[in-house]
Scaffold this active site. Structure first.
Site, PDB file in Angstrom:
ATOM      1  N   HIS A   1      34.379  42.805  44.294  1.00 38.53           N
ATOM      2  CA  HIS A   1      35.736  42.737  45.188  1.00 38.53           C
ATOM      3  C   HIS A   1      36.498  44.136  45.251  1.00 38.53           C
ATOM      4  O   HIS A   1      36.219  45.080  44.704  1.00 38.53           O
ATOM      5  CB  HIS A   1      36.732  41.539  44.558  1.00 38.53           C
ATOM      6  CG  HIS A   1      37.496  41.928  43.303  1.00 38.53           C
ATOM      7  ND1 HIS A   1      38.317  41.241  42.866  1.00 38.53           N
ATOM      8  CD2 HIS A   1      37.246  43.112  42.396  1.00 38.53           C
ATOM      9  CE1 HIS A   1      38.702  41.811  41.779  1.00 38.53           C
ATOM     10  NE2 HIS A   1      38.223  42.903  41.438  1.00 38.53           N
TER      11      HIS A   1
ATOM     12  N   CYS B   1      40.703  48.917  40.509  1.00 37.28           N
ATOM     13  CA  CYS B   1      40.216  47.604  41.294  1.00 37.28           C
ATOM     14  C   CYS B   1      40.444  47.947  42.612  1.00 37.28           C
ATOM     15  O   CYS B   1      39.919  47.138  43.682  1.00 37.28           O
ATOM     16  CB  CYS B   1      41.029  46.415  40.762  1.00 37.28           C
ATOM     17  SG  CYS B   1      40.230  45.670  39.463  1.00 37.28           S
TER      18      CYS B   1
ATOM     19  N   HIS C   1      33.673  46.949  43.416  1.00 40.38           N
ATOM     20  CA  HIS C   1      33.145  46.910  42.180  1.00 40.38           C
ATOM     21  C   HIS C   1      33.068  45.481  41.708  1.00 40.38           C
ATOM     22  O   HIS C   1      33.505  44.503  42.335  1.00 40.38           O
ATOM     23  CB  HIS C   1      33.948  47.516  41.133  1.00 40.38           C
ATOM     24  CG  HIS C   1      35.328  46.960  40.973  1.00 40.38           C
ATOM     25  ND1 HIS C   1      36.376  46.754  41.914  1.00 40.38           N
ATOM     26  CD2 HIS C   1      35.889  46.111  40.082  1.00 40.38           C
ATOM     27  CE1 HIS C   1      37.423  46.104  41.644  1.00 40.38           C
ATOM     28  NE2 HIS C   1      37.045  45.489  40.664  1.00 40.38           N
TER      29      HIS C   1
ATOM     30  N   HIS D   1      32.579  42.021  39.020  1.00 40.34           N
ATOM     31  CA  HIS D   1      32.856  41.433  37.539  1.00 40.34           C
ATOM     32  C   HIS D   1      31.822  40.258  37.380  1.00 40.34           C
ATOM     33  O   HIS D   1      31.309  39.609  38.301  1.00 40.34           O
ATOM     34  CB  HIS D   1      34.338  40.770  37.551  1.00 40.34           C
ATOM     35  CG  HIS D   1      35.263  41.689  37.957  1.00 40.34           C
ATOM     36  ND1 HIS D   1      35.758  42.553  36.807  1.00 40.34           N
ATOM     37  CD2 HIS D   1      36.040  42.298  38.913  1.00 40.34           C
ATOM     38  CE1 HIS D   1      36.811  43.271  37.188  1.00 40.34           C
ATOM     39  NE2 HIS D   1      37.006  43.326  38.395  1.00 40.34           N
TER      40      HIS D   1
ATOM     41  N   ASP E   1      28.659  33.366  44.230  1.00 37.03           N
ATOM     42  CA  ASP E   1      27.762  34.250  43.124  1.00 37.03           C
ATOM     43  C   ASP E   1      26.820  35.115  43.988  1.00 37.03           C
ATOM     44  O   ASP E   1      26.192  34.916  45.026  1.00 37.03           O
ATOM     45  CB  ASP E   1      26.689  33.142  42.480  1.00 37.03           C
ATOM     46  CG  ASP E   1      25.680  33.783  41.376  1.00 37.03           C
ATOM     47  OD1 ASP E   1      26.425  34.909  40.854  1.00 37.03           O
ATOM     48  OD2 ASP E   1      24.682  33.519  41.143  1.00 37.03           O
ATOM     49  N   HIS E   2      27.051  36.441  43.483  1.00 32.86           N
ATOM     50  CA  HIS E   2      26.215  37.538  43.912  1.00 32.86           C
ATOM     51  C   HIS E   2      26.674  37.778  45.475  1.00 32.86           C
ATOM     52  O   HIS E   2      25.919  38.308  46.123  1.00 32.86           O
ATOM     53  CB  HIS E   2      24.858  37.302  44.033  1.00 32.86           C
ATOM     54  CG  HIS E   2      24.108  37.519  42.611  1.00 32.86           C
ATOM     55  ND1 HIS E   2      24.387  36.509  41.621  1.00 32.86           N
ATOM     56  CD2 HIS E   2      23.436  38.440  42.141  1.00 32.86           C
ATOM     57  CE1 HIS E   2      23.527  36.967  40.629  1.00 32.86           C
ATOM     58  NE2 HIS E   2      23.109  38.294  41.049  1.00 32.86           N
TER      59      HIS E   2
ATOM     60  N   GLU F   1      38.177  36.764  34.281  1.00 30.60           N
ATOM     61  CA  GLU F   1      37.682  37.951  34.928  1.00 30.60           C
ATOM     62  C   GLU F   1      37.031  39.125  34.042  1.00 30.60           C
ATOM     63  O   GLU F   1      36.042  39.646  34.524  1.00 30.60           O
ATOM     64  CB  GLU F   1      38.875  38.589  35.930  1.00 30.60           C
ATOM     65  CG  GLU F   1      38.232  39.856  36.727  1.00 30.60           C
ATOM     66  CD  GLU F   1      39.388  40.160  37.742  1.00 30.60           C
ATOM     67  OE1 GLU F   1      39.551  39.804  38.909  1.00 30.60           O
ATOM     68  OE2 GLU F   1      40.118  40.941  37.383  1.00 30.60           O
TER      69      GLU F   1
HETATM   70 NI    NI Z   1      38.260  44.190  39.744  1.00 28.86          NI
END
Ligand code: NI
Length: 136
Positions: free
Chosen positions: A15, A34, A40, A42, A80-81, A125
């Site tokens: 995100h 972020c 990037h 998580h 997911d992914h 997160e």
């Molecule tokens: Ni982040």
């Protein structure tokens, strides 16, 4: 006799947090790392909790296999992914913070879980940062 039962699931996603109505400088100040323009990732841990009465015949509040399948089919398959900003329409105009992700997941699951059960979503997160919706 109400009991809370929980299922833990996992997904990875990328995100970027930013507010398009702010300057780049302000986005950097508020969102820091972020705000990285190239995104990037998580490793999210998702805990879904249902509160209800145990069934007198099974002793279960809810069949965890069924709950796991619902989470997989309606949440993980979409998250997911994935790149949350680009791949998930909910976040086209909504910043994909842990708070907003938890609310979106709750709304998706609320449509799948009978209203006799109270539904709660907890989303990690990072190991140290997590949110819960609803708050009580
Ligand atoms: Ni982040």
């Amino acid at each position: 006799m109400k009991i809370a039962v929980s299922r833990k699931e996992h997904f990875n996603a990328a995100h970027r947090l930013y507010n398009p109505s702010w300057s780049d400088e302000k986005n950097d100040v508020i969102f820091g790392k972020c705000n990285n323009p190239n995104y990037h990732g998580h490793n999210y841990e998702l805990i879904v909790t249902l509160v209800g009465e145990p069934d007198p015949e099974t002793g279960y509040v809810y069949d965890m296999k069924v709950l796991s399948e619902i989470i997989k089919a309606h949440v993980l398959v979409h998250f997911d992914h994935k790149n949350l900003n680009l791949d998930i329409p909910y976040f086209k105009n909504l910043n994909p913070t842990a708070e907003n992700i938890a609310v979106v997941i709750w709304r998706i699951l609320r449509q799948q879980i009978d209203n006799q059960y109270e539904l709660k979503v907890k989303l990690y997160e990072t190991e140290r940062n997590f949110v819960e919706y609803p708050a009580h």
